[in-house]
Scaffold this motif. Structure first.
Motif, PDB file in Angstrom:
ATOM      1  N   ARG A  17       0.824  -1.206   0.000  1.00 52.16           N
ATOM      2  CA  ARG A  17       0.000   0.000   0.000  1.00 52.16           C
ATOM      3  C   ARG A  17       0.860   1.259   0.000  1.00 52.16           C
ATOM      4  NH1 ARG A  17      -5.263  -0.275   0.458  1.00 52.16           N
ATOM      5  NH2 ARG A  17      -5.429   1.879   1.159  1.00 52.16           N
ATOM      6  N   ALA A  18       0.415   2.235  -0.776  1.00 51.94           N
ATOM      7  CA  ALA A  18       1.030   3.561  -0.805  1.00 51.94           C
ATOM      8  C   ALA A  18       0.021   4.508  -1.429  1.00 51.94           C
ATOM      9  CB  ALA A  18       2.325   3.562  -1.613  1.00 51.94           C
ATOM     10  N   LEU A  19       0.201   5.797  -1.212  1.00 49.88           N
ATOM     11  CA  LEU A  19      -0.703   6.823  -1.756  1.00 49.88           C
ATOM     12  C   LEU A  19      -2.156   6.542  -1.369  1.00 49.88           C
ATOM     13  CD1 LEU A  19       0.750   7.232  -5.389  1.00 49.88           C
ATOM     14  CD2 LEU A  19       1.480   8.354  -3.276  1.00 49.88           C
ATOM     15  N   GLY A  20      -2.355   5.887  -0.226  1.00 51.78           N
ATOM     16  CA  GLY A  20      -3.704   5.604   0.237  1.00 51.78           C
ATOM     17  C   GLY A  20      -4.432   4.543  -0.556  1.00 51.78           C
ATOM     18  N   THR A  21      -3.685   3.705  -1.294  1.00 51.43           N
ATOM     19  CA  THR A  21      -4.343   2.703  -2.120  1.00 51.43           C
ATOM     20  C   THR A  21      -3.454   1.479  -2.251  1.00 51.43           C
ATOM     21  OG1 THR A  21      -5.564   2.425  -4.192  1.00 51.43           O
ATOM     22  CG2 THR A  21      -3.394   3.480  -4.344  1.00 51.43           C
ATOM     23  N   ALA A  50       5.309  15.319  -3.289  1.00 49.60           N
ATOM     24  CA  ALA A  50       5.005  16.430  -4.191  1.00 49.60           C
ATOM     25  C   ALA A  50       3.509  16.697  -4.300  1.00 49.60           C
ATOM     26  CB  ALA A  50       5.580  16.146  -5.581  1.00 49.60           C
ATOM     27  N   CYS A  51       2.693  15.645  -4.357  1.00 52.33           N
ATOM     28  CA  CYS A  51       1.304  15.790  -4.807  1.00 52.33           C
ATOM     29  C   CYS A  51       0.219  15.526  -3.778  1.00 52.33           C
ATOM     30  CB  CYS A  51       1.055  14.843  -5.987  1.00 52.33           C
ATOM     31  SG  CYS A  51       2.170  15.082  -7.383  1.00 52.33           S
ATOM     32  N   SER A  52       0.566  15.119  -2.555  1.00 51.56           N
ATOM     33  CA  SER A  52      -0.466  14.752  -1.587  1.00 51.56           C
ATOM     34  C   SER A  52      -1.235  15.972  -1.091  1.00 51.56           C
ATOM     35  CB  SER A  52       0.172  14.048  -0.389  1.00 51.56           C
ATOM     36  OG  SER A  52      -0.801  13.804   0.617  1.00 51.56           O
ATOM     37  N   ARG A  53      -2.569  15.822  -1.069  1.00 52.79           N
ATOM     38  CA  ARG A  53      -3.426  16.871  -0.492  1.00 52.79           C
ATOM     39  C   ARG A  53      -3.557  16.705   1.015  1.00 52.79           C
ATOM     40  NH1 ARG A  53      -9.090  17.138   0.076  1.00 52.79           N
ATOM     41  NH2 ARG A  53      -9.307  15.136  -0.978  1.00 52.79           N
ATOM     42  N   PHE A  54      -3.135  15.553   1.520  1.00 51.52           N
ATOM     43  CA  PHE A  54      -3.328  15.251   2.933  1.00 51.52           C
ATOM     44  C   PHE A  54      -2.082  15.484   3.779  1.00 51.52           C
ATOM     45  CE2 PHE A  54      -6.089  11.960   0.724  1.00 51.52           C
ATOM     46  CZ  PHE A  54      -7.186  12.794   0.701  1.00 51.52           C
ATOM     47  N   ARG A  55      -0.936  15.681   3.157  1.00 55.16           N
ATOM     48  CA  ARG A  55       0.296  15.915   3.908  1.00 55.16           C
ATOM     49  C   ARG A  55       0.538  17.410   4.081  1.00 55.16           C
ATOM     50  NH1 ARG A  55       5.304  12.223   1.958  1.00 55.16           N
ATOM     51  NH2 ARG A  55       6.323  13.985   3.003  1.00 55.16           N
ATOM     52  N   VAL A  73       7.986  25.399  -8.617  1.00 54.17           N
ATOM     53  CA  VAL A  73       7.735  24.074  -8.062  1.00 54.17           C
ATOM     54  C   VAL A  73       8.728  23.088  -8.666  1.00 54.17           C
ATOM     55  CG1 VAL A  73       5.279  24.520  -7.662  1.00 54.17           C
ATOM     56  CG2 VAL A  73       6.015  23.520  -9.841  1.00 54.17           C
ATOM     57  N   SER A  74       8.796  21.919  -8.088  1.00 53.72           N
ATOM     58  CA  SER A  74       9.708  20.894  -8.592  1.00 53.72           C
ATOM     59  C   SER A  74       9.251  20.413  -9.965  1.00 53.72           C
ATOM     60  CB  SER A  74       9.749  19.710  -7.632  1.00 53.72           C
ATOM     61  OG  SER A  74       8.509  19.013  -7.648  1.00 53.72           O
ATOM     62  N   PRO A  75      10.180  19.891 -10.759  1.00 52.61           N
ATOM     63  CA  PRO A  75       9.778  19.323 -12.059  1.00 52.61           C
ATOM     64  C   PRO A  75       8.724  18.235 -11.920  1.00 52.61           C
ATOM     65  CG  PRO A  75      12.162  19.599 -11.974  1.00 52.61           C
ATOM     66  CD  PRO A  75      11.648  19.883 -10.589  1.00 52.61           C
ATOM     67  N   LEU A  76       8.771  17.471 -10.821  1.00 50.25           N
ATOM     68  CA  LEU A  76       7.792  16.402 -10.627  1.00 50.25           C
ATOM     69  C   LEU A  76       6.393  16.971 -10.443  1.00 50.25           C
ATOM     70  CD1 LEU A  76       7.760  13.288 -10.392  1.00 50.25           C
ATOM     71  CD2 LEU A  76       7.797  13.582  -7.912  1.00 50.25           C
ATOM     72  N   LEU A  77       6.238  17.977  -9.593  1.00 45.21           N
ATOM     73  CA  LEU A  77       4.920  18.579  -9.385  1.00 45.21           C
ATOM     74  C   LEU A  77       4.466  19.316 -10.636  1.00 45.21           C
ATOM     75  CD1 LEU A  77       2.492  19.176  -7.651  1.00 45.21           C
ATOM     76  CD2 LEU A  77       3.717  21.113  -6.647  1.00 45.21           C
ATOM     77  N   ALA A  78       5.385  19.974 -11.312  1.00 43.06           N
ATOM     78  CA  ALA A  78       5.025  20.665 -12.549  1.00 43.06           C
ATOM     79  C   ALA A  78       4.461  19.678 -13.570  1.00 43.06           C
ATOM     80  CB  ALA A  78       6.239  21.394 -13.126  1.00 43.06           C
ATOM     81  N   GLU A  79       5.068  18.508 -13.662  1.00 45.42           N
ATOM     82  CA  GLU A  79       4.588  17.488 -14.594  1.00 45.42           C
ATOM     83  C   GLU A  79       3.204  16.991 -14.185  1.00 45.42           C
ATOM     84  OE1 GLU A  79       5.863  13.017 -16.058  1.00 45.42           O
ATOM     85  OE2 GLU A  79       7.450  14.406 -15.423  1.00 45.42           O
ATOM     86  N   ALA A  80       3.017  16.765 -12.878  1.00 48.67           N
ATOM     87  CA  ALA A  80       1.718  16.308 -12.388  1.00 48.67           C
ATOM     88  C   ALA A  80       0.631  17.341 -12.641  1.00 48.67           C
ATOM     89  CB  ALA A  80       1.811  15.992 -10.900  1.00 48.67           C
ATOM     90  N   LEU A  81       0.953  18.614 -12.437  1.00 47.11           N
ATOM     91  CA  LEU A  81      -0.014  19.681 -12.688  1.00 47.11           C
ATOM     92  C   LEU A  81      -0.326  19.799 -14.178  1.00 47.11           C
ATOM     93  CD1 LEU A  81       1.370  22.403 -10.256  1.00 47.11           C
ATOM     94  CD2 LEU A  81      -0.836  21.254 -10.079  1.00 47.11           C
ATOM     95  N   ASP A  82       0.690  19.626 -15.011  1.00 46.08           N
ATOM     96  CA  ASP A  82       0.481  19.684 -16.456  1.00 46.08           C
ATOM     97  C   ASP A  82      -0.487  18.593 -16.895  1.00 46.08           C
ATOM     98  OD1 ASP A  82       1.090  20.747 -19.078  1.00 46.08           O
ATOM     99  OD2 ASP A  82       2.287  18.950 -19.428  1.00 46.08           O
ATOM    100  N   LEU A 154      -5.282  16.617  -6.916  1.00 46.43           N
ATOM    101  CA  LEU A 154      -4.822  15.873  -8.091  1.00 46.43           C
ATOM    102  C   LEU A 154      -5.265  14.415  -8.047  1.00 46.43           C
ATOM    103  CD1 LEU A 154      -1.194  17.310  -8.429  1.00 46.43           C
ATOM    104  CD2 LEU A 154      -3.348  18.206  -9.327  1.00 46.43           C
ATOM    105  N   GLY A 155      -6.246  14.124  -7.185  1.00 48.60           N
ATOM    106  CA  GLY A 155      -6.685  12.743  -7.012  1.00 48.60           C
ATOM    107  C   GLY A 155      -7.222  12.097  -8.274  1.00 48.60           C
ATOM    108  N   ALA A 156      -7.760  12.879  -9.206  1.00 54.96           N
ATOM    109  CA  ALA A 156      -8.343  12.306 -10.415  1.00 54.96           C
ATOM    110  C   ALA A 156      -7.300  11.958 -11.468  1.00 54.96           C
ATOM    111  CB  ALA A 156      -9.369  13.277 -11.012  1.00 54.96           C
ATOM    112  N   THR A 157      -6.052  12.394 -11.280  1.00 63.15           N
ATOM    113  CA  THR A 157      -5.040  12.173 -12.314  1.00 63.15           C
ATOM    114  C   THR A 157      -3.700  11.668 -11.783  1.00 63.15           C
ATOM    115  OG1 THR A 157      -4.426  14.524 -12.166  1.00 63.15           O
ATOM    116  CG2 THR A 157      -5.999  13.895 -13.898  1.00 63.15           C
ATOM    117  N   ALA A 158      -3.347  11.980 -10.543  1.00 61.63           N
ATOM    118  CA  ALA A 158      -1.978  11.744 -10.072  1.00 61.63           C
ATOM    119  C   ALA A 158      -1.612  10.263 -10.011  1.00 61.63           C
ATOM    120  CB  ALA A 158      -1.759  12.398  -8.714  1.00 61.63           C
TER     121      ALA A 158
END
Length: 322
Positions: A17-21, A50-55, A73-82, A154-158
């Motif tokens: 388990r990770a990322l709540g799943t 980078a992407c957790s809404r709960f942390r 922001v970090s390249p990782l978060l920028a990619e996730a946001l893109d 970002l739960g619908a895409t991350a």
């Protein structure tokens, strides 16, 4: 959605388990499973930071205090946001990353295991979300601007994006076939086993190695890209007499009321598949036509169990109902 290793070729799998799943990793070279799993764990830890809404210490949470100022922001978060903003554009806003405050308002403001245990009442308010166009991402400079008061989710895409990224990375590094599933969002890369990766698409979440006791299911072979299932039945909870779930309609800020209980989509990437399956729930009765127009193979199940498929969905799959 679950994965079963094909019997025609040796594979090795692990689950945790990770990322709540639930995380499931399958490789076609058993000797490489442990090293691939270590790389996957490291990758998912970086995604979570980078992407957790709960942390409270995540990069995404830090954007809550930026008050409309451009922030690097970090390249990782920028990619996730893109990926999230592209999903919003391609689904006509049906999938929207600015639903963070709406998710908090319905009680989904922490890991889902804690949400189910919480009994605090919620006040449901009809309110359109701010909209993805209010967020500006400058990939050239690596900066993002989020308006004051807007919370991103970002739960619908991350998870789907993370599965895509991990599958490609592991296949390139290990040189074998790789399947990564994060809560049913499944991405594959490298050479597939003979017959393809056998993936069971089902209406009721359950263990990989057990045939579902309830709901319909189908087994399909996937050779590349991604497959995702979105539904309104898996993550449900009650608050103050309200029956709630995690798919929010950006037009209302409330859990979507859809004629579909699950939608499964295959696409070139898991991120594209998941964006389309989630959007289909929001679009409701027009989803089948929308998916057909996009030439996306899909399987839609109504609230009463009727299965509808779009062109391209395999017609020779094992389909069963309990």
């Amino acid at each position: 959605m679950t994965t079963t290793p094909p019997g025609s070729r040796t594979t090795a799998a692990t689950e945790w388990r990770a990322l709540g799943t639930t995380v499931r990793l399958v490789v076609t070279d058993p000797a490489l499973l442990e090293s691939c799993n270590l790389l996957l764990a490291r990758h998912l830890a970086e995604v979570d930071a980078a992407c957790s809404r709960f942390r409270p210490d995540s990069e995404l949470t830090a954007l809550d205090a930026t008050a409309g100022r451009p922030v690097r922001v970090s390249p990782l978060l920028a990619e996730a946001l893109d990926v999230a903003l592209r999903a919003a554009a391609t689904t006509d806003g049906a999938v929207d990353p600015t639903v963070g405050s709406a998710m908090d308002a319905i009680g989904y403001d922490r890991d889902f295991t804690l949400v189910r245990e919480d009994d605090r009442p919620v006040r449901l308010t009809l309110r359109r979300t701010p909209g993805w166009r209010t967020v500006t991402l400058d990939r050239a400079t690596g900066t993002v601007t989020v308006p004051r008061g807007v919370r991103l989710d970002l739960g619908a895409t991350a998870k789907a994006w993370a599965a895509d990224r991990a599958a490609r990375m592991l296949a390139d590094t290990a040189g074998c076939g790789v399947l990564v599933s994060l809560g049913g969002d499944t991405a594959v890369a490298g050479e597939a086993p003979a017959g393809g990766w056998q993936i069971r698409v089902q209406d009721i979440t359950g263990p990989v190695d057990e045939t579902p006791a309830q709901g319909s299911y189908a087994t399909v072979g996937l050779r590349g890209g991604g497959l995702a299932t979105s539904g309104t039945t898996a993550r449900r909870w009650q608050r103050g007499g309200h029956d709630l779930h995690h798919i929010v309609d950006p037009r209302t800020g409330l859990p979507v009321r859809s004629p579909w209980r699950t939608v499964s989509v295959a696409a070139a990437t898991c991120a594209d598949a998941n964006a389309a399956s989630t959007a289909a729930l929001v679009k409701g009765e027009g989803a089948e036509t929308w998916l057909t127009r996009l030439r996306l193979p899909a399987r839609l199940v109504t609230r009463h169990g009727l299965v509808v498929t779009t062109p391209g969905w395999p017609t020779d799959v094992l389909e069963a109902a309990a």
